[in-house]
Design an enzyme around this catalytic site. Structure first.
Site, PDB file in Angstrom:
ATOM      1  N   LEU A  37       0.860  -1.188   0.000  1.00 55.28           N
ATOM      2  CA  LEU A  37       0.000   0.000   0.000  1.00 55.28           C
ATOM      3  C   LEU A  37       0.894   1.234   0.000  1.00 55.28           C
ATOM      4  CD1 LEU A  37      -2.852  -0.700   2.590  1.00 55.28           C
ATOM      5  CD2 LEU A  37      -3.145  -0.235   0.156  1.00 55.28           C
ATOM      6  N   ASP A  38       0.557   2.214  -0.837  1.00 54.02           N
ATOM      7  CA  ASP A  38       1.328   3.443  -0.876  1.00 54.02           C
ATOM      8  C   ASP A  38       1.259   4.180   0.457  1.00 54.02           C
ATOM      9  OD1 ASP A  38       2.186   3.080  -3.468  1.00 54.02           O
ATOM     10  OD2 ASP A  38       0.511   4.186  -4.349  1.00 54.02           O
ATOM     11  N   LEU A  39       2.178   5.115   0.637  1.00 54.67           N
ATOM     12  CA  LEU A  39       2.325   5.828   1.901  1.00 54.67           C
ATOM     13  C   LEU A  39       1.028   6.479   2.367  1.00 54.67           C
ATOM     14  CD1 LEU A  39       4.797   6.404   3.784  1.00 54.67           C
ATOM     15  CD2 LEU A  39       4.935   8.648   2.691  1.00 54.67           C
TER      16      LEU A  39
END
Length: 308
Positions: A37-39
């Site tokens: 999952l992206d930041l």
């Protein structure tokens, strides 16, 4: 210790750092996560412990669901609200068009993910290369959209739920949808609702594992899902001891079923291997020799050999 933790990753922390918080609790066992999952995204992050790490690729390939909200009228360099505005427009789609656009993205589509994604380029995260202003090309990819529906909308914004294949980049999808509506758009909220059987409504807060070690360890052990939790939709074959011994050495065996890319074989109720069936033969890809109580500990490795 082996099994799964259905973790809920919060915004502002990478998937790797979230997983590392659990690492001292499971040492010396291996640990890994399924589907980065992206930041700035939040939601379900399946964490694999011990032998479950051998199933990471299998779980990562399962369908995923996301809830996301698009702000129309502008685009940013990151595709979300954390980025800088690149362009704006006065063209804002109607609520009716926000709904109708969903049908145009069902099935297989081609995407070019943002340079600020967590996708790896030559071993480096794309967003790290982009932030250091390095020049590189993002490869296009084909993904599959199984379901895309409007959940809510208002003046200049719309929230959607999407069920999609591995590799789908939701921020790129939002930009594509906005472009299809002759507008611009970026994501202001992105939540992963599920990865296969792992769902947000039963996911655990990361705070459970940030408390003092004894309490955190109790929280982990009491919420550890068994190894087979993620395998409910996978074909399972029971085999004899002679076949289990063959698999232990990486050999294929007869399989009385049609071809399948994801198959699990068991002996005495325990998982022996996962692999695929081709031409009525089971070909092991990952073998669990510790479930056979073999003396050759060195055989507990991943096998990739195919018989000719």
């Amino acid at each position: 210790m082996e099994g799964w933790i259905n973790l809920y990753k919060p915004k502002g922390i990478s998937s790797s750092k979230a997983t590392l918080i659990l690492k001292p609790l499971v040492w010396p066992n291996k640990i890994g996560h399924c589907g980065t999952l992206d930041l700035e995204a939040h939601g379900v992050l399946p964490v694999a412990i011990g032998n479950a790490t051998k199933f990471v690729d299998l779980v990562s390939n399962q369908r995923k669901k996301y809830f996301f909200t698009v702000q129309f009228g502008a685009c940013t360099d990151t595709g979300d609200s954390a980025g800088k505005y690149v362009e704006t427009t006065n063209i804002i789609p109607s609520n009716e068009d926000m709904c109708k656009v969903c049908d145009r993205f069902l099935g297989t589509i081609t995407q070019t993910p943002s340079k600020f994604s967590a996708i790896k380029i030559n071993g480096q995260r794309a967003y790290k290369l982009a932030r250091s202003e390095q020049e590189f090309e993002m490869p296009s990819r084909q993904v599959h959209i199984y379901c895309l529906k409007l959940v809510a909308c208002g003046e200049g914004w719309a929230s959607y739920e999407v069920e999609c294949s591995k590799g789908t980049y939701v921020r790129s999808l939002a930009e594509q949808m906005a472009s299809c509506l002759q507008s611009l758009g970026f994501v202001i909220d992105l939540e992963r609702l599920s990865v296969g059987k792992f769902c947000a409504n039963s996911a655990l807060s990361l705070d459970l594992f940030k408390c003092p070690h004894p309490s955190a360890l109790v929280n982990l052990k009491s919420n550890l899902l068994n190894l087979e939790f993620a395998l409910d939709d996978i074909l399972v074959l029971s085999i004899a001891e002679s076949d289990a011994q063959k698999i232990a050495y990486g050999s294929s065996i007869d399989a009385p079923c049609s071809d399948d890319n994801s198959v699990c074989v068991k002996y005495n109720g325990k998982i022996v291997a996962i692999g695929l069936v081709k031409d009525k033969r089971f070909i092991p890809k990952k073998v669990f020799n510790n479930n056979l109580n073999l003396k050759e500990d060195s055989l507990d490795v991943d096998y990739t050999r195919k018989e000719s």
